[in-house]
Motif scaffolding. Structure first.
Motif, PDB file in Angstrom:
ATOM      1  N   THR A 169       0.853  -1.190   0.000  1.00 15.77           N
ATOM      2  CA  THR A 169       0.000   0.000   0.000  1.00 15.77           C
ATOM      3  C   THR A 169       0.885   1.234   0.000  1.00 15.77           C
ATOM      4  OG1 THR A 169      -0.078   0.172   2.417  1.00 15.77           O
ATOM      5  CG2 THR A 169      -1.711  -1.260   1.367  1.00 15.77           C
ATOM      6  N   TYR A 170       0.326   2.337  -0.484  1.00  8.16           N
ATOM      7  CA  TYR A 170       1.106   3.574  -0.534  1.00  8.16           C
ATOM      8  C   TYR A 170       1.394   4.106   0.866  1.00  8.16           C
ATOM      9  CZ  TYR A 170       0.325   3.618  -5.545  1.00  8.16           C
ATOM     10  OH  TYR A 170       0.318   3.283  -6.872  1.00  8.16           O
ATOM     11  N   PHE A 171       0.485   3.883   1.792  1.00 11.95           N
ATOM     12  CA  PHE A 171       0.721   4.354   3.150  1.00 11.95           C
ATOM     13  C   PHE A 171       1.872   3.589   3.804  1.00 11.95           C
ATOM     14  CE2 PHE A 171      -3.662   5.613   2.330  1.00 11.95           C
ATOM     15  CZ  PHE A 171      -3.630   6.948   2.701  1.00 11.95           C
ATOM     16  N   ARG A 172       1.949   2.291   3.514  1.00 12.78           N
ATOM     17  CA  ARG A 172       3.082   1.530   4.047  1.00 12.78           C
ATOM     18  C   ARG A 172       4.385   1.996   3.413  1.00 12.78           C
ATOM     19  NH1 ARG A 172       7.036  -1.299   2.357  1.00 12.78           N
ATOM     20  NH2 ARG A 172       5.833  -2.647   1.017  1.00 12.78           N
ATOM     21  N   LYS A 173       4.327   2.392   2.132  1.00 15.63           N
ATOM     22  CA  LYS A 173       5.527   2.900   1.455  1.00 15.63           C
ATOM     23  C   LYS A 173       5.988   4.215   2.087  1.00 15.63           C
ATOM     24  CE  LYS A 173       7.331   1.558  -1.752  1.00 15.63           C
ATOM     25  NZ  LYS A 173       8.495   0.639  -1.909  1.00 15.63           N
ATOM     26  N   ILE A 174       5.035   5.041   2.512  1.00 18.99           N
ATOM     27  CA  ILE A 174       5.409   6.295   3.169  1.00 18.99           C
ATOM     28  C   ILE A 174       6.119   5.998   4.489  1.00 18.99           C
ATOM     29  CG2 ILE A 174       4.485   8.340   4.329  1.00 18.99           C
ATOM     30  CD1 ILE A 174       2.326   8.431   2.205  1.00 18.99           C
ATOM     31  N   GLU A 175       5.545   5.085   5.237  1.00 22.12           N
ATOM     32  CA  GLU A 175       6.157   4.686   6.500  1.00 22.12           C
ATOM     33  C   GLU A 175       7.560   4.140   6.269  1.00 22.12           C
ATOM     34  OE1 GLU A 175       4.639   2.261  10.494  1.00 22.12           O
ATOM     35  OE2 GLU A 175       3.844   1.765   8.522  1.00 22.12           O
ATOM     36  N   GLU A 176       7.706   3.356   5.240  1.00 21.42           N
ATOM     37  CA  GLU A 176       9.004   2.777   4.872  1.00 21.42           C
ATOM     38  C   GLU A 176      10.002   3.869   4.538  1.00 21.42           C
ATOM     39  OE1 GLU A 176      10.185   0.893   0.741  1.00 21.42           O
ATOM     40  OE2 GLU A 176       8.982  -0.535   1.894  1.00 21.42           O
ATOM     41  N   ALA A 177       9.560   4.865   3.773  1.00 16.76           N
ATOM     42  CA  ALA A 177      10.446   5.951   3.366  1.00 16.76           C
ATOM     43  C   ALA A 177      10.908   6.773   4.565  1.00 16.76           C
ATOM     44  CB  ALA A 177       9.738   6.845   2.348  1.00 16.76           C
ATOM     45  N   VAL A 178       9.991   7.059   5.483  1.00 11.98           N
ATOM     46  CA  VAL A 178      10.341   7.835   6.674  1.00 11.98           C
ATOM     47  C   VAL A 178      11.403   7.108   7.492  1.00 11.98           C
ATOM     48  CG1 VAL A 178       9.461   8.722   8.866  1.00 11.98           C
ATOM     49  CG2 VAL A 178       8.116   9.008   6.776  1.00 11.98           C
ATOM     50  N   LEU A 179      11.169   5.833   7.737  1.00 13.54           N
ATOM     51  CA  LEU A 179      12.128   5.056   8.531  1.00 13.54           C
ATOM     52  C   LEU A 179      13.473   4.929   7.828  1.00 13.54           C
ATOM     53  CD1 LEU A 179       9.781   2.229   9.862  1.00 13.54           C
ATOM     54  CD2 LEU A 179      10.849   4.038  11.212  1.00 13.54           C
ATOM     55  N   ALA A 180      13.451   4.793   6.501  1.00 13.64           N
ATOM     56  CA  ALA A 180      14.698   4.680   5.746  1.00 13.64           C
ATOM     57  C   ALA A 180      15.523   5.949   5.873  1.00 13.64           C
ATOM     58  CB  ALA A 180      14.393   4.372   4.287  1.00 13.64           C
ATOM     59  N   CYS A 181      14.868   7.086   5.784  1.00 17.16           N
ATOM     60  CA  CYS A 181      15.584   8.355   5.921  1.00 17.16           C
ATOM     61  C   CYS A 181      16.207   8.496   7.300  1.00 17.16           C
ATOM     62  CB  CYS A 181      14.634   9.520   5.649  1.00 17.16           C
ATOM     63  SG  CYS A 181      14.102   9.669   3.933  1.00 17.16           S
ATOM     64  N   GLN A 182      15.443   8.125   8.317  1.00 17.23           N
ATOM     65  CA  GLN A 182      15.958   8.222   9.672  1.00 17.23           C
ATOM     66  C   GLN A 182      17.093   7.225   9.920  1.00 17.23           C
ATOM     67  OE1 GLN A 182      15.143  10.543  11.986  1.00 17.23           O
ATOM     68  NE2 GLN A 182      13.967  11.466  10.315  1.00 17.23           N
TER      69      GLN A 182
END
Length: 676
Positions: free
Chosen positions: A134-147
């Motif tokens: 899902t796109y929302f899970r992708k957003i969560e993934e992106a945030v954690l990856a950046c951090q």
């Protein structure tokens, strides 16, 4: 049509732009999620070694071995980067170009097949998020990856990735994959082999080279093309790797191939002794305990398993079983046997065979089977008697008797196997000839509770009924228990705990447990030596004659249970103690060949004869306050030392019988041939 494709694309792109902003202001729960990376402790494979440091087995839930990044060839790391994330060293966790390219393709095709995930995002998805597309899970993934990129260096992230990624065929990480597909460690991979591994994460099962070599090769060439395009390799390297013939071979796994009964006992021991209850009182605290520690801890476990002794034991037992039951493979029930052998100085278990074939039955007859020990129990009775005033020359009446057992309202009358009685009989003679009536009479005179107490002192933990027949081995014990009990005799009265596991190290190479030698005094050194001397006579002149080995001092005792259902022999030299058991699992009678002296003693002799050169020949050590003298058949003392027409025995100083000059000849037949 345009709106149908444009709107989802626009929304998705906008969401990822928002995610990019969130990278600079992480939600409060992000820190907890990222702790899994900063304190990366993945499940690792535990390795078990034999006494020489050779791998005996692997235990794991996820087959994973840690890698050391400095030892990996650069092209292995580059192969994964070129294939999975060519901008790895440039982006901050999310690759904007890959994101927009992915959305464009997904919108154009009307699917969500391309994710545009970086290596960092893949790690986040694998370790802390669900696999929902899902796109929302992708957003969560992106945030954690950046951090995550803010917390760890690129090298640390890549190291975790190469350790964590699933590579198919049960292999996690590149080290396990290299062993699984190419029979070598990861640092020894060629460029062509590294490229093949780098292509597997896309579809590990479908691209498994053991099952689909053509598909795996096609994917490998795609990886090589990407490496060439990203200037990681030259055209010549590309061509050579493209043309290299790959040989797929698993690294041999010795687990359950050699010493399976031994290994199973090690496994059981570890599951128990790695528990919090066992370790914490010793001041040992782990992040995992019990089975979790064993199957995920990446431990290094060193055992006493000796392949030379194991093979000798296996050969001796197989030969003995075949001689007793040539057609046993076709017969049901199937005759079984067991052998347990340990070093008398260290307690190290040199060999443990729990049955004729581990793959036929995993039941361990050396450690799990409780069977009646028969006459094997008599040395416990006689050692108790020595502690309460008897000597090896004490005369005991071998004549019929019976007693009333009020608990069962029965009459108990012990019988000799021969059906004959010899009248007054020396204690040493009764042991050598395994006379039941004498053993029973001695146990009753000393007291059954005292006999059982002595058995407990000698390490017998199985249930022992307080009945007269316990003197004849009516209680059920394991072979390992009896071997441990007998260790008191050659060790100056101190039993020694068998040791299979010697030491345990954690994944970082720190020793967490040293299984020290454990001993306990069970009787006086003098009693122990007198028993050893009497047990030598059991082998030299008694029922254990088939255990004799030329040039070696041997002491031991046979045992046969009622109905000839269990055959035993436990014997020792000054350095090595071994027990042998033979019998049917269902307790079926073995017939006339099933006596301990016929069935078990030859196996013992074959095994000890095969490993005799591993020890220097020497005599049993004599403690202080032991004297020797010769006695007549009625127990009268013929004088100190050895005398013709007499039997030389060991005595604790001051307990020798009164000296009486012999006035008649030594009666013939006192020690008949009892080898049968």
């Amino acid at each position: 049509m345009l709106n149908r494709f444009f709107i989802p694309w626009f929304i998705g792109a906008s969401l990822f732009i928002a995610a990019g902003k969130l990278c600079f202001a992480a939600p409060p729960d992000v820190g907890a999620a990222l702790d899994k990376f900063t304190d990366y402790r993945p499940p690792l494979t535990t390795t078990v070694y034999d006494k020489d440091g050779r791998v005996l087995a692997y235990f794991f839930r996820q087959n994973r071995f840690p890698i050391v990044m400095d030892q990996l060839p650069s092209y292995l790391k580059q192969a994964f980067i070129a294939t999975e994330d060519s901008a790895f060293y440039i982006h901050d966790g999310v690759d904007p170009k890959a994101v927009f390219r992915s959305f464009s393709n997904n919108v154009r095709t009307g699917t969500r097949q391309q994710g545009g995930s970086t290596i960092t995002q893949q790690l986040v998805k694998t370790m802390v998020l669900s696999s929902d597309k899902t796109y929302f899970r992708k957003i969560e993934e992106a945030v954690l990856a950046c951090q995550l990129e803010k917390r760890l260096s690129k090298e640390q992230i890549l190291s975790i990735y190469l350790n964590e990624i699933y590579m198919g065929a049960g292999a996690y990480g590149v080290e396990a994959a290299a062993r699984t597909y190419f029979n070598k460690p990861a640092h020894a991979l060629s460029l062509a082999e590294a490229a093949l591994l780098a292509g597997l994460p896309k579809a590990p099962s479908r691209l498994n080279p053991h099952q689909a070599p053509d598909k795996a090769k096609e994917r490998q060439r795609y990886v090589l093309d990407r490496m060439l395009a990203d200037h990681f390799i030259t055209t010549q390297q590309h061509r050579q790797a493209w043309e290299e013939h790959l040989i797929y071979m698993r690294m041999p796994d010795p687990t359950w191939k050699t010493g399976s009964y031994y290994l199973a006992e090690v496994q059981r021991w570890l599951e128990t002794h790695l528990s919090r209850e066992h370790l914490n009182p010793q001041g040992i605290f782990l992040s995992q305990y019990g089975k979790d520690a064993l199957y995920e801890g990446g431990l290094h476990i060193y055992t006493a398993f000796d392949p030379v002794f194991h093979q000798a034991a296996r050969d001796a037992l197989a030969q003995g079983l075949t001689q007793l039951a040539p057609d046993r493979d076709r017969n049901r029930p199937r005759l079984q046997g067991a052998l347990f052998s340990m070093d008398l100085h260290s307690g190290e278990v040199k060999a443990l065979i729990g049955g004729d074939d581990y793959h036929y039955t995993q039941f361990n007859r050396a450690t799990q089977a409780r069977r009646q020990s028969g006459s094997l129990f008599k040395p416990i009775v006689f050692s108790t008697a020595l502690a309460y005033g008897y000597t090896a020359a004490s005369p005991v009446m071998d004549a019929p008797f019976s007693i009333y057992l009020s608990a069962t309202d029965e009459i108990w009358a012990p019988q000799n196997v021969s059906g004959e009685f010899t009248g007054p009989t020396l204690l040493c003679t009764a042991l050598a000839r395994s006379i039941n009536v004498v053993a029973a009479r001695v146990a009753l005179q000393v007291g059954i509770p005292k006999v059982i107490a002595q058995a407990r002192q000698m390490g017998i933990t199985s249930y022992l009924p307080q009945v007269p027949s316990i003197s004849l081995g009516a209680g059920e014990t394991t072979l390992m228990e009896m071997v441990r009990a007998y260790s008191a005799f050659p060790r100056g009265g101190a039993i020694i705990q068998p040791r299979m596991v010697l030491s345990i190290y954690d994944r970082d190479g720190q020793r967490i447990l040293h299984n020290r030698v454990q001993t306990k005094q069970a009787m006086s050194p003098q009693t122990a030596y007198i028993m050893t001397d009497m047990l030598k006579q059991c082998v030299e002149r008694g029922t254990g004659r088939r255990a004799r080995i030329k040039g070696l001092p041997v002491a031991g005792k046979t045992g046969t249970s009622n109905g000839i259902r269990d055959a035993w022999f436990v014997g020792f030299t000054p350095d090595l103690l071994t027990g042998v058991f033979m019998g049917f699992d269902d307790g079926s009678p073995m017939g006339e060949q099933g006596f301990g002296g016929r069935a078990a003693a030859p196996v013992w002799a074959a095994y000890h004869g095969a490993v005799a050169d591993r020890y220097k020949s020497k005599e049993f050590e004599i403690p202080e306050n032991i004297v020797f003298g010769t006695v007549f058949h009625d127990g009268t003392f013929m004088g100190p030392g050895w005398r013709e027409n007499g039997i030389t025995l060991a005595f604790e100083k001051g307990t020798e019988p009164k000296y009486v000059p012999p006035s008649h000849a030594w009666p013939p037949g006192l020690y008949p041939d009892l080898s049968d």
